[in-house]
Design a protein around this motif. Structure first.
Motif, PDB file in Angstrom:
ATOM      1  N   GLY A 107       0.775  -1.234   0.000  1.00 13.82           N
ATOM      2  CA  GLY A 107       0.000   0.000   0.000  1.00 13.82           C
ATOM      3  C   GLY A 107       0.806   1.283   0.000  1.00 13.82           C
ATOM      4  N   TYR A 108       2.092   1.221  -0.322  1.00 12.33           N
ATOM      5  CA  TYR A 108       2.896   2.439  -0.380  1.00 12.33           C
ATOM      6  C   TYR A 108       2.669   3.156  -1.702  1.00 12.33           C
ATOM      7  N   ASP A 109       2.749   4.470  -1.657  1.00 14.52           N
ATOM      8  CA  ASP A 109       2.539   5.298  -2.845  1.00 14.52           C
ATOM      9  C   ASP A 109       3.836   5.830  -3.427  1.00 14.52           C
ATOM     10  N   ALA A 110       4.939   5.611  -2.737  1.00 11.43           N
ATOM     11  CA  ALA A 110       6.248   6.065  -3.212  1.00 11.43           C
ATOM     12  C   ALA A 110       7.311   5.243  -2.506  1.00 11.43           C
ATOM     13  N   VAL A 111       8.484   5.167  -3.128  1.00 15.35           N
ATOM     14  CA  VAL A 111       9.604   4.480  -2.493  1.00 15.35           C
ATOM     15  C   VAL A 111      10.852   5.339  -2.632  1.00 15.35           C
ATOM     16  N   LEU A 112      11.763   5.157  -1.687  1.00 18.93           N
ATOM     17  CA  LEU A 112      13.085   5.779  -1.759  1.00 18.93           C
ATOM     18  C   LEU A 112      14.096   4.642  -1.800  1.00 18.93           C
ATOM     19  N   THR A 113      14.857   4.572  -2.868  1.00 13.10           N
ATOM     20  CA  THR A 113      15.832   3.493  -3.023  1.00 13.10           C
ATOM     21  C   THR A 113      17.217   3.954  -2.585  1.00 13.10           C
ATOM     22  N   MET A 114      17.998   3.024  -2.056  1.00 13.60           N
ATOM     23  CA  MET A 114      19.402   3.289  -1.728  1.00 13.60           C
ATOM     24  C   MET A 114      20.154   1.978  -1.736  1.00 13.60           C
TER      25      MET A 114
END
Length: 252
Positions: A81-88
């Protein structure tokens, strides 16, 4: 942290990162951010270390490449249910301390991908890697029809419209270029960059990125996309403008 943005999580694809993965994940958890780790077939203690932490761990029984790891993570983030992700990355090259600045920029530029661009301490970058990145920036900016600083950085904010591109037919490091191009051309997303430090001081394991082979694959893919979308000269002119840099690192 600024929470006036979509519901989001941090995605960390990794392969044989036993030396750094615990400190990387714990530094993100200290910010209160939920974490999804995608282990791409590690044969060291990486999955064992991550399994002991309060995160979602996705495991590949064999190596499929960074593209498939990110694709798996995108699908899991959407499922949760996430609307955005931050990748690293999981090798310690990206710092959790940069996350609040990236999130702040995402709040200010909601229809944009935000890149943690390695514009600080650039003298640390190996010369060959710097040249390869410059070539990639030039070509990918042209394909995107907008200027982008540091197209090869793996620390990025992807809004929902970008996550919807999860099924793009591109693999390995080409997948990250494909996302930028398709998001720019098909989703009409902008791209902004937040300066972060360049970290190449020898404490990291050798990069899985091959400056010759991977740049060659990215280049051929990018050329194909330029001709696919057409409007070649107009796209080139637009790509020569200055990239948007959130230089105060506060989103303003």
């Amino acid at each position: 942290m600024n929470t006036a943005v979509a519901r989001w999580c941090v995605l960390i694809p990794c392969l044989n990162e036993e030396a750094a993965i615990q400190s990387v994940v714990e530094s993100v958890l200290a910010l209160g951010a939920p974490v999804i780790v995608i282990d791409d077939g590690s044969d060291d203690r990486t999955p064992e270390i991550v399994a002991a932490l309060p995160v979602t761990l996705l495991r590949h029984s064999e190596r499929h490449g960074k593209g498939e790891a990110l694709r798996h993570g995108f699908r899991e983030a959407l499922r949760q249910g996430y609307d955005a992700v931050l990748t690293m990355d999981g090798d310690g090259q990206h710092q959790a301390s940069d996350i609040p600045h990236i999130v702040a920029a995402a709040a200010k530029y909601p229809q944009h991908i935000v890149i943690g661009a390695r514009l600080l301490d650039r003298a640390q970058q190996p010369r060959g890697r710097r040249r390869a990145n410059a070539v990639a920036d030039w070509g990918i900016s042209w394909a995107c029809a907008q200027p982008i600083a540091d197209t090869q950085s793996g620390q990025r904010w992807y809004p929902r419209a970008a996550l919807d591109l999860v099924d793009l037919p591109a693999e390995n490091f080409v997948f990250e270029a494909a996302i930028l191009i398709a998001a720019s051309r098909e989703k009409k997303l902008g791209v902004v960059s937040v300066p972060i430090a360049s970290r190449y001081n020898g404490e990291f394991r050798l990069s899985h990125f091959n400056p010759v082979g991977d740049v060659t694959r990215i280049t051929f893919y990018t050329i194909g996309r330029i001709f696919h979308y057409g409007d070649i000269m107009a796209s080139r002119r637009r790509s020569h403008a200055a990239p948007i840099i959130v230089s105060d690192r506060s989103g303003g």
